[in-house]
Scaffold this motif. Structure first.
Motif, PDB file in Angstrom:
ATOM      1  N   SER A 126      -3.072 -42.326  56.207  1.00  0.00           N
ATOM      2  CA  SER A 126      -4.253 -41.774  56.874  1.00  0.00           C
ATOM      3  C   SER A 126      -5.430 -42.738  56.804  1.00  0.00           C
ATOM      4  CB  SER A 126      -4.652 -40.444  56.224  1.00  0.00           C
ATOM      5  OG  SER A 126      -3.637 -39.491  56.368  1.00  0.00           O
ATOM      6  N   TYR A 127      -6.394 -42.463  57.660  1.00  0.00           N
ATOM      7  CA  TYR A 127      -7.662 -43.182  57.595  1.00  0.00           C
ATOM      8  C   TYR A 127      -8.610 -42.385  56.711  1.00  0.00           C
ATOM      9  CZ  TYR A 127      -6.254 -46.209  61.453  1.00  0.00           C
ATOM     10  OH  TYR A 127      -5.607 -47.129  62.239  1.00  0.00           O
ATOM     11  N   MET A 128      -8.979 -42.964  55.572  1.00  0.00           N
ATOM     12  CA  MET A 128      -9.951 -42.334  54.690  1.00  0.00           C
ATOM     13  C   MET A 128     -11.309 -42.985  54.947  1.00  0.00           C
ATOM     14  SD  MET A 128      -7.102 -41.316  53.093  1.00  0.00           S
ATOM     15  CE  MET A 128      -6.416 -42.517  52.006  1.00  0.00           C
ATOM     16  N   VAL A 129     -12.268 -42.194  55.385  1.00  0.00           N
ATOM     17  CA  VAL A 129     -13.579 -42.732  55.718  1.00  0.00           C
ATOM     18  C   VAL A 129     -14.603 -42.217  54.708  1.00  0.00           C
ATOM     19  CG1 VAL A 129     -15.317 -43.011  57.524  1.00  0.00           C
ATOM     20  CG2 VAL A 129     -12.912 -42.664  58.161  1.00  0.00           C
ATOM     21  N   ASP A 130     -15.197 -43.142  53.978  1.00  0.00           N
ATOM     22  CA  ASP A 130     -16.212 -42.799  52.975  1.00  0.00           C
ATOM     23  C   ASP A 130     -17.534 -42.536  53.690  1.00  0.00           C
ATOM     24  OD1 ASP A 130     -17.993 -42.557  50.905  1.00  0.00           O
ATOM     25  OD2 ASP A 130     -17.509 -44.474  49.959  1.00  0.00           O
ATOM     26  N   MET A 131     -17.939 -41.268  53.706  1.00  0.00           N
ATOM     27  CA  MET A 131     -19.155 -40.871  54.415  1.00  0.00           C
ATOM     28  C   MET A 131     -20.321 -40.613  53.467  1.00  0.00           C
ATOM     29  SD  MET A 131     -18.448 -40.938  57.669  1.00  0.00           S
ATOM     30  CE  MET A 131     -19.849 -40.032  58.324  1.00  0.00           C
ATOM     31  N   ASN A 132     -20.255 -41.120  52.254  1.00  0.00           N
ATOM     32  CA  ASN A 132     -21.363 -40.967  51.327  1.00  0.00           C
ATOM     33  C   ASN A 132     -22.505 -41.894  51.726  1.00  0.00           C
ATOM     34  OD1 ASN A 132     -20.598 -39.021  49.209  1.00  0.00           O
ATOM     35  ND2 ASN A 132     -18.878 -40.435  48.897  1.00  0.00           N
ATOM     36  N   GLY A 133     -23.690 -41.351  51.703  1.00  0.00           N
ATOM     37  CA  GLY A 133     -24.861 -42.137  52.081  1.00  0.00           C
ATOM     38  C   GLY A 133     -26.054 -41.236  52.312  1.00  0.00           C
ATOM     39  N   GLU A 134     -27.135 -41.838  52.771  1.00  0.00           N
ATOM     40  CA  GLU A 134     -28.332 -41.060  53.070  1.00  0.00           C
ATOM     41  C   GLU A 134     -28.065 -40.180  54.277  1.00  0.00           C
ATOM     42  OE1 GLU A 134     -33.076 -41.676  54.223  1.00  0.00           O
ATOM     43  OE2 GLU A 134     -31.821 -43.416  53.756  1.00  0.00           O
ATOM     44  N   SER A 135     -28.632 -38.966  54.262  1.00  0.00           N
ATOM     45  CA  SER A 135     -28.409 -38.004  55.331  1.00  0.00           C
ATOM     46  C   SER A 135     -28.761 -38.597  56.691  1.00  0.00           C
ATOM     47  CB  SER A 135     -29.250 -36.740  55.093  1.00  0.00           C
ATOM     48  OG  SER A 135     -29.197 -35.899  56.230  1.00  0.00           O
ATOM     49  N   TYR A 136     -27.773 -38.582  57.586  1.00  0.00           N
ATOM     50  CA  TYR A 136     -27.966 -39.063  58.962  1.00  0.00           C
ATOM     51  C   TYR A 136     -29.021 -38.220  59.665  1.00  0.00           C
ATOM     52  CZ  TYR A 136     -26.582 -40.406  63.746  1.00  0.00           C
ATOM     53  OH  TYR A 136     -26.572 -40.866  65.057  1.00  0.00           O
ATOM     54  N   ARG A 137     -28.945 -36.909  59.443  1.00  0.00           N
ATOM     55  CA  ARG A 137     -29.915 -35.999  60.075  1.00  0.00           C
ATOM     56  C   ARG A 137     -31.320 -36.252  59.556  1.00  0.00           C
ATOM     57  NH1 ARG A 137     -25.567 -32.172  59.507  1.00  0.00           N
ATOM     58  NH2 ARG A 137     -26.418 -31.442  57.526  1.00  0.00           N
ATOM     59  N   LEU A 138     -31.432 -36.494  58.228  1.00  0.00           N
ATOM     60  CA  LEU A 138     -32.752 -36.744  57.640  1.00  0.00           C
ATOM     61  C   LEU A 138     -33.357 -38.021  58.204  1.00  0.00           C
ATOM     62  CD1 LEU A 138     -34.934 -35.933  55.622  1.00  0.00           C
ATOM     63  CD2 LEU A 138     -33.669 -37.179  53.853  1.00  0.00           C
ATOM     64  N   LYS A 139     -32.532 -39.058  58.351  1.00  0.00           N
ATOM     65  CA  LYS A 139     -33.027 -40.318  58.910  1.00  0.00           C
ATOM     66  C   LYS A 139     -33.463 -40.135  60.364  1.00  0.00           C
ATOM     67  CE  LYS A 139     -29.443 -42.827  57.446  1.00  0.00           C
ATOM     68  NZ  LYS A 139     -28.558 -43.984  57.194  1.00  0.00           N
ATOM     69  N   ALA A 140     -32.691 -39.339  61.109  1.00  0.00           N
ATOM     70  CA  ALA A 140     -33.045 -39.072  62.510  1.00  0.00           C
ATOM     71  C   ALA A 140     -34.351 -38.296  62.605  1.00  0.00           C
ATOM     72  CB  ALA A 140     -31.915 -38.302  63.195  1.00  0.00           C
TER      73      ALA A 140
END
Length: 256
Positions: free
Chosen positions: A234-248
């Protein structure tokens, strides 16, 4: 006499078109006849253009139908993503996932990370692109999916749903781990994901790391088995990070 025959033929064309459900053909026949007379095109080109219009219309209706039947909560497109604002691992792998080759190969995608980083947006975006590309897609949140499975089991119609679930090219299960499940729910989730393993693709979005999946499955053995099956090739995608919504939101406030 010629005009009279023309009216008879046109009436017949409309009736046959309606009966055969050739709606675009029926609606455009008169304008196409007029255009053909003015440009003096061949019969072959005339028929080809009419059939092409009908084909394009039906293909568009099929695309809309696939998106509607997928049951997305809202529409999100990959083109709307600000890729530079996504977690680094997502930036690297999005171009690969965007090809949809993983669906052809029956591979899974696990989008794992903290809230607000774009997991659901990517999952829906891939799902809509799959629908537009001719694939059959099913979307549900994990809590609602488990509830649906329980209801189907009670109604003795679970097997029919499982047959249907096996035929989807892509199943998207959102919010895995947001709410823990009881033993029955965990077993149903495990069983119904297992029937697709290695053959058809599943996208999972989760805020839990793999070592915490036991919080959902309650049984550590079942959790280990499900982790093994879902992550294999499978493709494991690490999505940890600063909130995309908060940055937007910050960007929007700065520009306002």
């Amino acid at each position: 006499m010629k005009d009279h025959n023309r009216k008879i033929f046109l009436k017949g064309i409309h009736e046959y078109s309606e009966y055969l459900k050739l709606s675009t053909f029926k609606d455009s026949i008169e304008s196409e006849i007029k255009s053909a007379n003015e440009t003096d095109i061949s019969y072959e080109e005339f028929i080809y253009k009419l059939l092409q219009k009908e084909f394009d219309y039906k293909q568009e209706e099929l695309r809309k139908s696939r998106i509607r039947r997928a049951n997305f909560p809202y529409k999100k497109y990959l083109e709307e993503l600000d890729v530079a604002e996504l977690p680094e691992d997502a930036q690297k792998k999005l171009g690969i996932l965007d090809t949809l080759d993983f669906i052809e190969k029956g591979q899974n995608v696990i989008l794992s990370g903290n809230s607000g980083t774009g997991k659901t947006h990517i999952a829906i975006g891939l799902g809509i692109k799959a629908c537009l590309s001719g694939y059959k897609v099913f979307f549900a949140t994990v809590p609602l999916f488990i509830t649906q499975l329980k209801e189907l089991r009670s109604a003795k119609s679970l097997r029919a749903f499982q047959n249907k679930l096996e035929r989807y090219d892509l199943v998207i299960l959102d919010e895995f781990g947001y709410i823990s499940s009881d033993k029955e729910g965990a077993e149903l989730l495990f069983t119904n994901l297992s029937i697709r393993t290695g053959r058809k693709s599943t996208i999972i979005t989760t805020n839990l790391s793999f070592d915490r999946w036991g919080e959902v499955f309650t049984d550590p053995v079942m959790a280990a088995a499900m982790t093994d099956r879902l992550t294999y090739k499978s493709y494991m995608v690490d999505m940890n990070g600063e909130s995309y919504r908060l940055k937007a939101t910050k960007k929007w406030m700065k520009e306002a």
